[in-house]
Design a protein around this motif. Structure first.
Motif, mmCIF file in Angstrom:
data_model
loop_
_atom_site.group_PDB
_atom_site.id
_atom_site.type_symbol
_atom_site.label_atom_id
_atom_site.label_comp_id
_atom_site.label_asym_id
_atom_site.label_seq_id
_atom_site.Cartn_x
_atom_site.Cartn_y
_atom_site.Cartn_z
ATOM 1 N N THR A 192 61.409 61.510 -11.888
ATOM 2 C CA THR A 192 61.296 62.906 -10.985
ATOM 3 C C THR A 192 61.913 64.142 -11.244
ATOM 4 N N GLY A 193 61.287 65.215 -11.099
ATOM 5 C CA GLY A 193 62.045 66.487 -12.177
ATOM 6 C C GLY A 193 62.049 67.506 -11.002
ATOM 7 N N PRO A 194 62.231 68.733 -11.572
ATOM 8 C CA PRO A 194 62.567 70.043 -10.736
ATOM 9 C C PRO A 194 61.454 70.281 -9.971
ATOM 10 N N ALA A 195 61.510 70.855 -8.784
ATOM 11 C CA ALA A 195 60.685 71.098 -7.786
ATOM 12 C C ALA A 195 59.724 70.006 -7.342
ATOM 13 N N GLY A 196 60.257 68.884 -7.486
ATOM 14 C CA GLY A 196 59.496 67.618 -7.002
ATOM 15 C C GLY A 196 58.414 67.103 -7.985
#
Length: 608
Positions: A192-196
């Motif tokens: 899981t990364g930035p902004a979902g």
């Protein structure tokens, strides 16, 4: 079974369509048919690639293509003209062309292809012909696997509703998308990364071991992946939300690793049971390339040219800095101890200290030599051992030196931060895109802006990138309480050598390094040593005992045969220049609080 006719019905008219079958897999053959759409040219110029993404040398894949024929849409044979070994000129007069050939493939690694009864390991440039002028067209490919084989596909190609049918947006993506067809084990997890954003990482392993071995390896891989994602703050934004490790760990595979945009090939004749830790190093290297090489990309290799070599003067960064992060991220993942990591650093720095290549070129010049050394083959002897230091090795050492220099000189700055800055400025991009391929000047500029000191960056590049200076590793490592010194203090040395021992002499397999004792004595590659100091060592251990019995500066008479002539010379033992790095604690010392803090901040986990 779907035919090319059905494949054509499912694809737009301006699509290149491939069909691959394996009726004679046991003898390493594949049957490939490609349908090229109509064009406005009298001839369709069909090529086999001469190079492969991630490699820099020529490989001439056309040598394994035969039984070539071409027909029009009605099955009528079309004339083919051959003017060189790499291409076929099909006289089509604007009509669509169906081009068929047999491919022989029996090397499983990152460059070539292998077909047998157990799998089809396909590197695309080694497998698929293409037409000049149609590189921009979308591609559909269907794999017809042997009946009862249970083969499934592991690939970064875009899936369709048909499990063995895939697409690619153009030739560049297609050629960069290796495919493994086999009954492989599959493990996957999400990041899981930035902004979902959620990306899936897949590990497809074709091997002869157990499921438990794959489970353990996948757990280690997930830790390394997490550490590398933490450096950049996100995945490298896989084009279809998925990254695939394609691993062939088989007795009949060849050791290699090769990066691709959303996948990598990993291969070895060793099993997971035998060498999981060693295999993990290649996995770490290739995954880091999904940022550094695949998206943070040198201008000289973008776009990739399949018809010639692809040199770059920045491989010390693309390959070398990636190599620096191999063991570093494995250490941060807790899969190496500090002592083990320090030992690896000692070997790296020692390689730079011992080499004679620095007098022949800078890291940039070594990078440009890649087409001569990167799996390139030649029958004439070369002097590579003396004049070339791998951009992997030198670049990794530069990465180490720059990281420790930044950490010691610029508070809250590090090579991690510089890599993230390069990612944001030159790597992060939209679908299938490269934001802005970089030059060495760009690297220098970004470094200066990142640390806030352009003069530092200019000096570093002048001395260590365009020049041949070597950083003071002892002083830099001391910041972390790591001692760098002679691996064998006071020991005598005759030079780095590859020797073959026989009853009647010792054959010198590799050329003695410039300036080494044997070099100064006139000994060359291919010579046969008959005695040294009146003794003929019978094996490596005896050779070691011979050198251990002497002190630096001692002399001995060496007798050797050189091209039919017996020669006598005096050899003077030198001081062993090899280095070792050890934790201060291992030498009875106690690191200071600042050294402890520096080491901890450098080597600690970044993963959430």
């Amino acid at each position: 079974m779907l035919s090319l006719l059905l494949l054509a019905a499912l694809a737009p008219a301006d699509t290149v369509r491939y069909e691959v079958a394996f009726p004679n897999a046991v003898h390493h053959e594949a049957e490939v048919t490609v349908a090229f759409p109509a064009s406005d040219r009298d001839t369709v110029e069909v090529w086999m690639s001469r190079s492969s993404p991630g490699r820099y040398a020529m490989h001439e894949f056309a040598k394994n293509v035969y039984a070539v024929r071409a027909t029009d849409a009605t099955g009528q044979e079309l004339p083919i003209v051959r003017r060189d070994p790499y291409r076929w000129l099909v006289v089509a007069r604007g009509a669509p062309v169906r081009f068929h050939y047999t491919l022989f493939a029996d090397r499983a690694d990152g460059t070539y292809s292998q077909v047998d009864a157990t799998h089809a390991h396909l590197n695309m440039p080694a497998t698929f012909a293409f037409a000049r002028g149609m590189e921009h067209l979308p591609i559909h490919v269907r794999f017809a696997v042997p009946a009862g084989s249970r083969w499934r596909a592991a690939t970064q190609l875009v899936p369709t509703a048909q499990p063995l049918m895939f697409t690619a947006p153009d030739l560049q993506y297609f050629m960069d998308a290796p495919t493994e067809l086999s009954d492989h084990a599959l493990r996957q997890w999400t990041v899981t990364g930035p902004a979902g954003r959620v990306d899936t990482v897949r590990l497809a392993v074709h091997h002869t071991g157990t499921d438990a071995e794959v489970d353990a390896y996948a757990a280690m891989a997930a830790k390394v992946v997490a550490e590398q994602v933490a450096i950049f703050g996100e995945t490298s934004r896989y084009d279809h939300g998925t990254y695939t490790f394609i691993a062939d760990y088989l007795p009949w595979a060849s050791g290699d690793g090769m990066e691709h945009r959303n996948s990598t090939i990993l291969s070895s004749s060793a099993t997971l049971a035998e060498n999981a830790a060693g295999l993990l190093g290649t996995l770490a290297h290739e995954f880091f390339h999904s940022w550094n090489m695949e998206r943070i990309r040198a201008q000289m290799i973008e776009p990739f040219d399949f018809t010639t070599t692809n040199p770059s003067d920045a491989l010390w960064f693309g390959e070398g800095f990636t190599s620096y992060y191999d063991d570093l991220t494995i250490r941060r993942a807790g899969l190496l101890t500090d002592a083990e990591y320090a030992a690896g650093i000692g070997g790296l720095v020692s390689a730079v200290a011992v080499t004679t290549a620095l007098q022949y070129g800078s890291p940039m010049e070594m990078s440009i030599r890649a087409p001569f050394v990167d799996a390139a083959t030649a029958i004439d002897p070369t002097n590579v051992g003396n004049i070339f230091l791998s951009y992997y090795t030198w670049g990794a050492a530069i990465g180490l030196g720059l990281d420790l220099t930044i950490r010691g000189r610029f508070p809250d700055k590090s090579l991690d931060g510089f890599m993230r800055e390069m990612w944001q400025r030159h790597g992060a991009a939209g679908r299938y895109g490269i934001r802005q391929p970089y030059t060495v000047d760009d690297l220098q500029r970004v470094l200066g802006e990142y640390v806030g000191d352009r003069r530092f960056a200019d000096d570093f590049f002048a001395r260590f990138i365009r020049g041949r200076d070597v950083v003071d590793y002892a002083a830099l490592l001391d910041q972390a309480g790591i001692l760098l010194g002679p691996a064998a203090p006071g020991a005598a040395w005759l030079g780095p050598l590859f020797l073959e021992f026989g009853d009647d002499g010792i054959t010198v397999v590799s050329a003695p390094s410039v300036g080494s004792p044997l070099y100064r004595a006139g000994v060359e590659r291919g010579d046969r040593i008959r005695a040294i100091g009146g003794v003929l060592p019978e094996d490596d251990a005896a050779w070691g005992r011979l050198t251990a019995a002497h002190q630096p500066g001692d002399t001995a008479t060496i007798v050797f045969t050189q091209r039919g002539v017996e020669r006598h010379a005096t050899v003077r033992f030198a001081t062993d220049p090899r280095l070792a790095a050890v934790l201060m604690e291992e030498r009875g010392g106690t690191p200071s609080p600042s050294q402890v803090l520096f080491r901890r901040e450098w080597l600690r986990s970044r993963a959430p």
